[in-house]
Write an enzyme that holds these catalytic residues in place. Structure first.
Site, mmCIF file in Angstrom:
data_model
loop_
_atom_site.group_PDB
_atom_site.id
_atom_site.type_symbol
_atom_site.label_atom_id
_atom_site.label_comp_id
_atom_site.label_asym_id
_atom_site.label_seq_id
_atom_site.Cartn_x
_atom_site.Cartn_y
_atom_site.Cartn_z
ATOM 1 N N ARG A 166 0.951 -1.278 0.024
ATOM 2 C CA ARG A 166 -0.070 0.090 -0.060
ATOM 3 C C ARG A 166 0.835 1.162 -0.126
ATOM 4 O O ARG A 166 0.346 2.320 0.491
ATOM 5 C CB ARG A 166 -0.938 0.111 1.320
ATOM 6 C CG ARG A 166 -1.940 -1.209 1.287
ATOM 7 C CD ARG A 166 -2.897 -1.037 0.163
ATOM 8 N NE ARG A 166 -4.042 -1.962 0.340
ATOM 9 C CZ ARG A 166 -4.160 -3.207 0.108
ATOM 10 N NH1 ARG A 166 -2.994 -3.784 -0.629
ATOM 11 N NH2 ARG A 166 -5.356 -4.061 0.323
ATOM 12 N N SER A 243 -10.883 -1.153 3.290
ATOM 13 C CA SER A 243 -10.160 -1.255 4.440
ATOM 14 C C SER A 243 -9.816 0.168 5.258
ATOM 15 O O SER A 243 -9.236 0.829 4.464
ATOM 16 C CB SER A 243 -8.811 -2.104 4.336
ATOM 17 O OG SER A 243 -9.178 -3.410 3.762
ATOM 18 N N GLU A 339 -5.231 3.189 6.370
ATOM 19 C CA GLU A 339 -4.982 3.284 4.964
ATOM 20 C C GLU A 339 -5.587 4.364 4.156
ATOM 21 O O GLU A 339 -5.096 4.903 3.257
ATOM 22 C CB GLU A 339 -5.467 1.968 4.400
ATOM 23 C CG GLU A 339 -5.490 1.740 2.879
ATOM 24 C CD GLU A 339 -6.000 0.745 2.221
ATOM 25 O OE1 GLU A 339 -5.628 -0.288 3.062
ATOM 26 O OE2 GLU A 339 -6.550 0.718 1.241
HETATM 27 P P1 FAD Z 1 -8.837 8.377 -4.316
HETATM 28 O O1 FAD Z 1 -9.326 7.961 -3.295
HETATM 29 O O2 FAD Z 1 -9.438 9.619 -4.971
HETATM 30 O O3 FAD Z 1 -7.318 8.978 -3.998
HETATM 31 C C1 FAD Z 1 -6.288 8.169 -3.517
HETATM 32 C C2 FAD Z 1 -4.878 8.906 -3.432
HETATM 33 O O4 FAD Z 1 -4.534 9.050 -4.964
HETATM 34 C C3 FAD Z 1 -5.038 10.336 -2.964
HETATM 35 O O5 FAD Z 1 -3.997 10.617 -2.333
HETATM 36 C C4 FAD Z 1 -5.129 11.301 -4.262
HETATM 37 O O6 FAD Z 1 -4.668 12.562 -3.849
HETATM 38 C C5 FAD Z 1 -4.347 10.444 -5.114
HETATM 39 N N1 FAD Z 1 -4.486 10.715 -6.771
HETATM 40 C C6 FAD Z 1 -5.824 10.414 -7.264
HETATM 41 N N2 FAD Z 1 -5.591 10.459 -8.301
HETATM 42 C C7 FAD Z 1 -4.467 11.248 -8.754
HETATM 43 C C8 FAD Z 1 -3.901 11.528 -9.929
HETATM 44 N N3 FAD Z 1 -4.265 11.350 -11.091
HETATM 45 N N4 FAD Z 1 -2.680 11.825 -9.708
HETATM 46 C C9 FAD Z 1 -2.162 11.973 -8.433
HETATM 47 N N5 FAD Z 1 -2.567 11.633 -7.448
HETATM 48 C C10 FAD Z 1 -3.936 11.130 -7.552
HETATM 49 N N6 FAD Z 1 -7.734 -0.767 -2.075
HETATM 50 C C11 FAD Z 1 -7.020 -1.919 -2.286
HETATM 51 O O7 FAD Z 1 -5.488 -1.801 -2.327
HETATM 52 N N7 FAD Z 1 -7.345 -3.419 -2.336
HETATM 53 C C12 FAD Z 1 -8.685 -3.761 -2.336
HETATM 54 O O8 FAD Z 1 -8.976 -4.625 -2.238
HETATM 55 C C13 FAD Z 1 -9.588 -2.386 -1.899
HETATM 56 N N8 FAD Z 1 -10.918 -2.578 -2.002
HETATM 57 C C14 FAD Z 1 -11.820 -1.546 -1.737
HETATM 58 C C15 FAD Z 1 -13.052 -1.922 -1.531
HETATM 59 C C16 FAD Z 1 -13.911 -0.801 -1.365
HETATM 60 C C17 FAD Z 1 -15.497 -1.072 -1.147
HETATM 61 C C18 FAD Z 1 -13.664 0.423 -1.411
HETATM 62 C C19 FAD Z 1 -14.426 1.499 -1.144
HETATM 63 C C20 FAD Z 1 -12.207 0.655 -1.427
HETATM 64 C C21 FAD Z 1 -11.355 -0.406 -1.616
HETATM 65 N N9 FAD Z 1 -9.808 0.023 -1.822
HETATM 66 C C22 FAD Z 1 -8.911 -1.127 -1.881
HETATM 67 C C23 FAD Z 1 -9.343 1.355 -1.388
HETATM 68 C C24 FAD Z 1 -9.455 2.181 -2.948
HETATM 69 O O9 FAD Z 1 -10.298 1.539 -3.815
HETATM 70 C C25 FAD Z 1 -8.022 2.178 -3.618
HETATM 71 O O10 FAD Z 1 -6.976 2.922 -2.663
HETATM 72 C C26 FAD Z 1 -7.945 3.131 -5.011
HETATM 73 O O11 FAD Z 1 -6.910 3.094 -5.611
HETATM 74 C C27 FAD Z 1 -8.470 4.757 -4.714
HETATM 75 O O12 FAD Z 1 -8.847 5.127 -5.901
HETATM 76 P P2 FAD Z 1 -9.308 6.380 -6.132
HETATM 77 O O13 FAD Z 1 -9.530 6.691 -7.739
HETATM 78 O O14 FAD Z 1 -10.487 6.466 -5.697
HETATM 79 O O15 FAD Z 1 -8.521 7.387 -5.420
HETATM 80 N N1 EPU Z 2 -10.899 -11.169 9.875
HETATM 81 C C1 EPU Z 2 -11.668 -11.634 10.764
HETATM 82 N N2 EPU Z 2 -12.740 -10.565 11.169
HETATM 83 C C2 EPU Z 2 -12.804 -9.726 10.307
HETATM 84 C C3 EPU Z 2 -12.056 -9.578 9.096
HETATM 85 C C4 EPU Z 2 -11.036 -10.461 8.765
HETATM 86 O O1 EPU Z 2 -11.113 -12.407 11.942
HETATM 87 O O2 EPU Z 2 -13.826 -8.760 10.549
HETATM 88 C C5 EPU Z 2 -9.867 -12.373 9.413
HETATM 89 C C6 EPU Z 2 -10.370 -13.380 8.289
HETATM 90 O O3 EPU Z 2 -10.892 -14.139 8.731
HETATM 91 C C7 EPU Z 2 -9.027 -13.727 7.723
HETATM 92 C C8 EPU Z 2 -8.113 -12.325 7.916
HETATM 93 O O4 EPU Z 2 -8.507 -11.643 8.914
HETATM 94 O O5 EPU Z 2 -8.314 -14.870 8.237
HETATM 95 C C9 EPU Z 2 -8.074 -11.583 6.457
HETATM 96 O O6 EPU Z 2 -9.267 -11.417 6.113
HETATM 97 P P1 EPU Z 2 -9.463 -10.864 4.798
HETATM 98 O O7 EPU Z 2 -9.312 -11.803 3.825
HETATM 99 O O8 EPU Z 2 -10.708 -10.445 4.538
HETATM 100 O O9 EPU Z 2 -8.491 -9.595 4.152
HETATM 101 P P2 EPU Z 2 -7.842 -8.335 5.022
HETATM 102 O O10 EPU Z 2 -6.737 -8.645 5.601
HETATM 103 O O11 EPU Z 2 -9.116 -8.081 5.924
HETATM 104 C C10 EPU Z 2 -7.147 -7.709 3.004
HETATM 105 C C11 EPU Z 2 -7.017 -5.929 2.292
HETATM 106 C C12 EPU Z 2 -8.015 -5.905 1.314
HETATM 107 C C13 EPU Z 2 -8.004 -6.964 0.450
HETATM 108 C C14 EPU Z 2 -7.856 -8.204 0.870
HETATM 109 C C15 EPU Z 2 -7.802 -9.491 0.110
HETATM 110 C C16 EPU Z 2 -5.662 -4.486 3.889
HETATM 111 C C17 EPU Z 2 -5.758 -3.537 4.844
HETATM 112 N N3 EPU Z 2 -6.697 -4.861 3.226
HETATM 113 O O12 EPU Z 2 -7.916 -7.130 3.944
HETATM 114 O O13 EPU Z 2 -7.913 -4.619 0.501
HETATM 115 O O14 EPU Z 2 -9.280 -6.867 -0.557
HETATM 116 O O15 EPU Z 2 -6.919 -8.311 1.920
HETATM 117 O O16 EPU Z 2 -6.585 -9.630 -0.484
HETATM 118 O O17 EPU Z 2 -4.390 -5.036 3.342
HETATM 119 C C18 EPU Z 2 -8.549 -2.343 0.987
HETATM 120 O O18 EPU Z 2 -7.196 -2.168 1.132
HETATM 121 O O19 EPU Z 2 -9.257 -1.305 0.861
HETATM 122 C C19 EPU Z 2 -9.076 -3.623 0.848
HETATM 123 C C20 EPU Z 2 -10.376 -4.029 0.876
#
Ligand code: FAD
Ligand code: EPU
Length: 346
Positions: A166, A243, A339
């Site tokens: 991240r 997250s 995050e």
């Molecule tokens: P924003 O939130 O608008 O911005 C993020 C950052 O990037 C800010 O610092 C902003 O200033 C900068 N930025 C944006 N665009 C530009 C640009 N063109 N040039 C320079 N800087 C810029 N993240 C994960 O890693 N894994 C996941 O599994 C994951 N699951 C998610 C699930 C949900 C339901 C949600 C709501 C979010 C999740 N995220 C996850 C977090 C998020 O989707 C990511 O961090 C994503 O990359 C943010 O993109 P955004 O376009 O919305 O950026």
């Molecule tokens: N867990 C619990 N309780 C909860 C949630 C999770 O016990 O309420 C335990 C699960 O049972 C599992 C472990 O935690 O053993 C990991 O859970 P999960 O696989 O759901 O993933 P996570 O670590 O909670 C991370 C990322 C997610 C990404 C998933 C899948 C971070 C901060 N988050 O979540 O990214 O989608 O793994 O790879 O690294 C995001 O960054 O916004 C995001 C959603």
């Protein structure tokens, strides 16, 4: 280019926080961005600048007293290809998940496990998005930016981007908020090799009666989407930013201390001396899963996700963040790092 004054940002952040910006600028080419930056530096440089994408990792703590930039650069160009791989330049304003689908449909592989992550391609390169054992930085060859300070263009090679969990160079204090990412160059494979080592992914494939060697990239995408939808709230329905905290990476001494008390603590090995402990597990152990403080709550299916139950301000979400951090610190001695990017005075 579209310039709007006194603009609501409610539709521009997935928490659904009702903040406003003095000015919102949507640009669809580098030329438009440069034109705006000239005007900005001559007429309004006393106002802060903030580049946003889909707002899926932002928490507005107050109205933004300045100029918000939003990219609509949407071109996709093949730069080179051979039998094994393809090099593609992708506009920062393209929705990340649209690019995942586009890539799979063109027979370009590597991004499948990152399906359904919200946000734009430009931000994916800032955040180094990751899921199910894959990080986008591993596929990024270069990032092309424009300096918000002097309009100069720069191409950053993979080695300069400091990708880790991240993290990218664009999150470092010295570089944060100083560049607009305009294009991201991806190197994708032309032969599909599924990455199934994370958690229960292989079991999910087998549960569908599919042999891993017969799995297609689109099938893998569908499984990832199904898995995600079981745990993560849809931001169109419930405000959230995924997250809220990062999973802490801790030394083995700290981990063994936790393991003594909680023999079933889940963990992921990072290297021989460090493990990642799921913050969602710790938050659940502290009893927070499904609990609310005012209009902010901890999601009942994934304790790592904070949600807006309706009408929450950024400060309401921040208040919940603080009490969750405090509980986890008291029980585990670990301070969770958000995050989510806080916008405004903390
Ligand atoms: P924003 O939130 O608008 O911005 C993020 C950052 O990037 C800010 O610092 C902003 O200033 C900068 N930025 C944006 N665009 C530009 C640009 N063109 N040039 C320079 N800087 C810029 N993240 C994960 O890693 N894994 C996941 O599994 C994951 N699951 C998610 C699930 C949900 C339901 C949600 C709501 C979010 C999740 N995220 C996850 C977090 C998020 O989707 C990511 O961090 C994503 O990359 C943010 O993109 P955004 O376009 O919305 O950026
Ligand atoms: N867990 C619990 N309780 C909860 C949630 C999770 O016990 O309420 C335990 C699960 O049972 C599992 C472990 O935690 O053993 C990991 O859970 P999960 O696989 O759901 O993933 P996570 O670590 O909670 C991370 C990322 C997610 C990404 C998933 C899948 C971070 C901060 N988050 O979540 O990214 O989608 O793994 O790879 O690294 C995001 O960054 O916004 C995001 C959603």
């Amino acid at each position: 280019m579209v310039i709007q004054s006194n603009c609501s940002l409610k539709e521009y952040n997935t928490f659904g926080i009702d903040a406003t910006a003095n000015i919102l600028v949507k640009y669809s080419s580098e030329e438009e961005l440069l034109t705006f930056l000239e005007q900005y530096h001559s007429e309004m440089s006393h106002q802060p600048l903030l580049h946003i994408g889909g707002g899926s990792n932002l928490l507005f703590l107050s109205d933004f007293p300045g100029v918000v930039l939003f990219s609509e650069i949407k071109d996709i160009t093949i730069l080179s290809e051979d039998e094994d791989s393809v090099l593609i330049s992708v506009g920062a304003g393209i929705t990340h998940d649209d690019f995942v689908v586009y890539a799979i449909q063109h027979g370009w592989y590597g991004l499948e496990n990152l399906s359904l992550i919200p946000g734009q391609v430009g931000s994916s390169a800032v955040q180094n998005i990751g899921a199910y054992g894959v990080e986008v930085g591993d596929m990024i060859k270069t990032v092309q930016t424009i300096s918000l300070e002097d309009g100069t263009s720069k191409v950053w090679n993979h080695d300069e981007l400091s990708y880790s969990y991240r993290h990218s160079i664009f999150k470092d204090e010295a570089y944060r908020g100083k560049y607009a990412i305009c294009h991201v160059e991806f190197q994708l494979k032309k032969h599909f090799t599924p990455c199934l080592h994370y958690g229960g992914l292989l079991a999910s494939v087998q549960a569908k009666q599919i042999q891993p060697e017969n799995l297609s990239a689109m099938q893998l995408r569908d499984i990832i989407i199904e898995t995600r939808q079981k745990k993560l709230p849809d931001p169109k329905v419930t405000g959230n930013a995924g997250s809220f905290f990062m999973n802490p990476i801790v030394g083995l001494d700290i981990f063994h201390r936790i393991q003594e008390q909680y023999p079933n603590v889940p963990f992921y090995e990072v290297d021989t001396n460090h493990v990642k402990v799921p913050a969602g597990w710790m938050i659940e152990q502290c009893g927070w899963k499904g609990k609310a403080v005012g209009p902010a709550a901890v999601h009942d299916k994934q304790a790592l996700v904070l949600i807006n139950k309706g009408g929450a301000t950024g400060r309401d979400i921040l208040a919940l963040c603080r009490v969750v951090q405090q509980s986890v610190y008291e029980r585990f001695g670990i301070l969770l790092s958000p995050e989510v990017n806080f916008i405004g005075e903390v």
